[in-house]
Design a protein around this motif. Sequence first.
Motif, PDB file in Angstrom:
ATOM      1  N   UNK A 147     -79.529 -26.049  10.958  1.00 52.94           N
ATOM      2  CA  UNK A 147     -78.119 -25.748  10.722  1.00 52.94           C
ATOM      3  C   UNK A 147     -77.997 -24.252  10.457  1.00 52.94           C
ATOM      4  N   UNK A 148     -77.021 -23.613  11.088  1.00 50.36           N
ATOM      5  CA  UNK A 148     -76.824 -22.170  10.889  1.00 50.36           C
ATOM      6  C   UNK A 148     -75.521 -21.853  10.179  1.00 50.36           C
ATOM      7  N   UNK A 149     -74.676 -22.843  10.026  1.00 52.62           N
ATOM      8  CA  UNK A 149     -73.402 -22.593   9.368  1.00 52.62           C
ATOM      9  C   UNK A 149     -72.613 -23.871   9.178  1.00 52.62           C
ATOM     10  N   UNK A 150     -71.393 -23.709   8.748  1.00 53.25           N
ATOM     11  CA  UNK A 150     -70.568 -24.825   8.300  1.00 53.25           C
ATOM     12  C   UNK A 150     -69.130 -24.548   8.709  1.00 53.25           C
ATOM     13  N   UNK A 151     -68.475 -25.544   9.288  1.00 56.86           N
ATOM     14  CA  UNK A 151     -67.063 -25.396   9.652  1.00 56.86           C
ATOM     15  C   UNK A 151     -66.243 -26.377   8.838  1.00 56.86           C
ATOM     16  N   UNK A 152     -65.250 -25.874   8.150  1.00 56.40           N
ATOM     17  CA  UNK A 152     -64.419 -26.731   7.311  1.00 56.40           C
ATOM     18  C   UNK A 152     -63.590 -27.669   8.168  1.00 56.40           C
ATOM     19  N   UNK A 153     -63.335 -28.857   7.650  1.00 51.85           N
ATOM     20  CA  UNK A 153     -62.543 -29.832   8.369  1.00 51.85           C
ATOM     21  C   UNK A 153     -61.060 -29.496   8.343  1.00 51.85           C
ATOM     22  N   UNK A 154     -60.357 -29.990   9.334  1.00 46.63           N
ATOM     23  CA  UNK A 154     -58.911 -29.838   9.394  1.00 46.63           C
ATOM     24  C   UNK A 154     -58.287 -31.207   9.641  1.00 46.63           C
ATOM     25  N   UNK A 155     -56.975 -31.288   9.514  1.00 46.81           N
ATOM     26  CA  UNK A 155     -56.305 -32.562   9.759  1.00 46.81           C
ATOM     27  C   UNK A 155     -56.802 -33.642   8.829  1.00 46.81           C
ATOM     28  N   UNK A 156     -57.209 -34.787   9.385  1.00 44.30           N
ATOM     29  CA  UNK A 156     -57.667 -35.897   8.556  1.00 44.30           C
ATOM     30  C   UNK A 156     -58.970 -35.586   7.831  1.00 44.30           C
ATOM     31  N   UNK A 157     -59.681 -34.535   8.279  1.00 46.58           N
ATOM     32  CA  UNK A 157     -60.936 -34.155   7.628  1.00 46.58           C
ATOM     33  C   UNK A 157     -60.768 -32.959   6.689  1.00 46.58           C
ATOM     34  N   UNK A 158     -59.534 -32.584   6.392  1.00 50.10           N
ATOM     35  CA  UNK A 158     -59.320 -31.468   5.477  1.00 50.10           C
ATOM     36  C   UNK A 158     -59.936 -31.789   4.122  1.00 50.10           C
ATOM     37  N   UNK A 159     -60.692 -30.818   3.581  1.00 52.05           N
ATOM     38  CA  UNK A 159     -61.386 -31.026   2.320  1.00 52.05           C
ATOM     39  C   UNK A 159     -62.772 -31.607   2.490  1.00 52.05           C
ATOM     40  N   UNK A 160     -63.131 -31.906   3.726  1.00 52.28           N
ATOM     41  CA  UNK A 160     -64.466 -32.408   4.043  1.00 52.28           C
ATOM     42  C   UNK A 160     -65.132 -31.460   5.042  1.00 52.28           C
ATOM     43  N   UNK A 161     -66.416 -31.695   5.289  1.00 51.17           N
ATOM     44  CA  UNK A 161     -67.100 -30.962   6.345  1.00 51.17           C
ATOM     45  C   UNK A 161     -66.504 -31.344   7.694  1.00 51.17           C
ATOM     46  N   UNK A 162     -66.213 -30.343   8.523  1.00 45.72           N
ATOM     47  CA  UNK A 162     -65.675 -30.614   9.851  1.00 45.72           C
ATOM     48  C   UNK A 162     -66.753 -30.666  10.912  1.00 45.72           C
ATOM     49  N   UNK A 163     -67.658 -29.691  10.873  1.00 45.02           N
ATOM     50  CA  UNK A 163     -68.749 -29.643  11.840  1.00 45.02           C
ATOM     51  C   UNK A 163     -69.869 -28.782  11.279  1.00 45.02           C
ATOM     52  N   UNK A 164     -71.080 -29.069  11.722  1.00 47.07           N
ATOM     53  CA  UNK A 164     -72.240 -28.239  11.415  1.00 47.07           C
ATOM     54  C   UNK A 164     -72.496 -27.322  12.599  1.00 47.07           C
ATOM     55  N   UNK A 165     -72.825 -26.081  12.325  1.00 47.43           N
ATOM     56  CA  UNK A 165     -73.085 -25.107  13.370  1.00 47.43           C
ATOM     57  C   UNK A 165     -74.586 -24.964  13.582  1.00 47.43           C
ATOM     58  N   UNK A 166     -74.995 -24.821  14.843  1.00 47.04           N
ATOM     59  CA  UNK A 166     -76.393 -24.592  15.189  1.00 47.04           C
ATOM     60  C   UNK A 166     -76.457 -23.491  16.241  1.00 47.04           C
TER      61      UNK A 166
END
Length: 236
Positions: free
Chosen positions: A150-169
């Motif tokens: 994992x190289x980074x972290x993308x915040x969630x939006x919409x129904x995933x707001x406040x949660x992890x949205x995606x992991x970056x590689x």
Amino acid sequence: MARGTFNEIKAKPWNGKALTGTWEVTRKIDGARMLRDSEGNPVSRAGKPLYNLGHVPKDIVDAEIYAGNWEDSMSLVRTSVNGSPVPLDCVYSLQPLDPRLNLGTLSNPTPDTLMSLMTQQLAKGDEGLILRQGDKWLKVKPKDTADVFVTGFQAGTGKHKGRMGALLTNYGKVGTGFSDADREWWQKMFGLHGLTWLTKVLIEVEYMEMTDGNKFRHPRFLRIRDDKTEETSFDE
């Protein structure tokens, strides 16, 4: 902790093209990989101790511990607390090769031949095939998998707001394969430990193919690989 010292051979993804020469064909099963450290103790690919394997013959230096699936296989070797010796019929030696894994040899196999054989093995519950030509091993699966950091972290939006949205590689972002609880867990862990922790995490990703830009096409998160320490090599 001593790392495994046995020279583990890593299978690389088959590129889907015809192969030349004679290849030994073996089953691909999704177990826990067992190597040996400098003192001959069973360890994972990350060099971590594996338990309940003290009775395995010392001449088995590279094996899959397989109990039907990866989760059950790992549960056999993760802890010594109240652990029972792993049944020897769950130990599949890779070097030397366990006869139960051997599917024979093929000369100059075509893609059609390999895909047909892979389909037969999938129907029997295997994960695919491993092709061996000396120290060159290739894995043949309906969908490829890769272990990447994992190289980074993308915040969630919409129904995933406040949660992890995606992991970056380094091979693109991975945003599927997570339950809501998974996304909340990743968000919590990132909040507790930050980016330094996150970028040390190795994950297994399932994908259809690699793009010309060396990115995953249709990636899906499978699991954290705390039993390994290296990314998959995509070299030809």
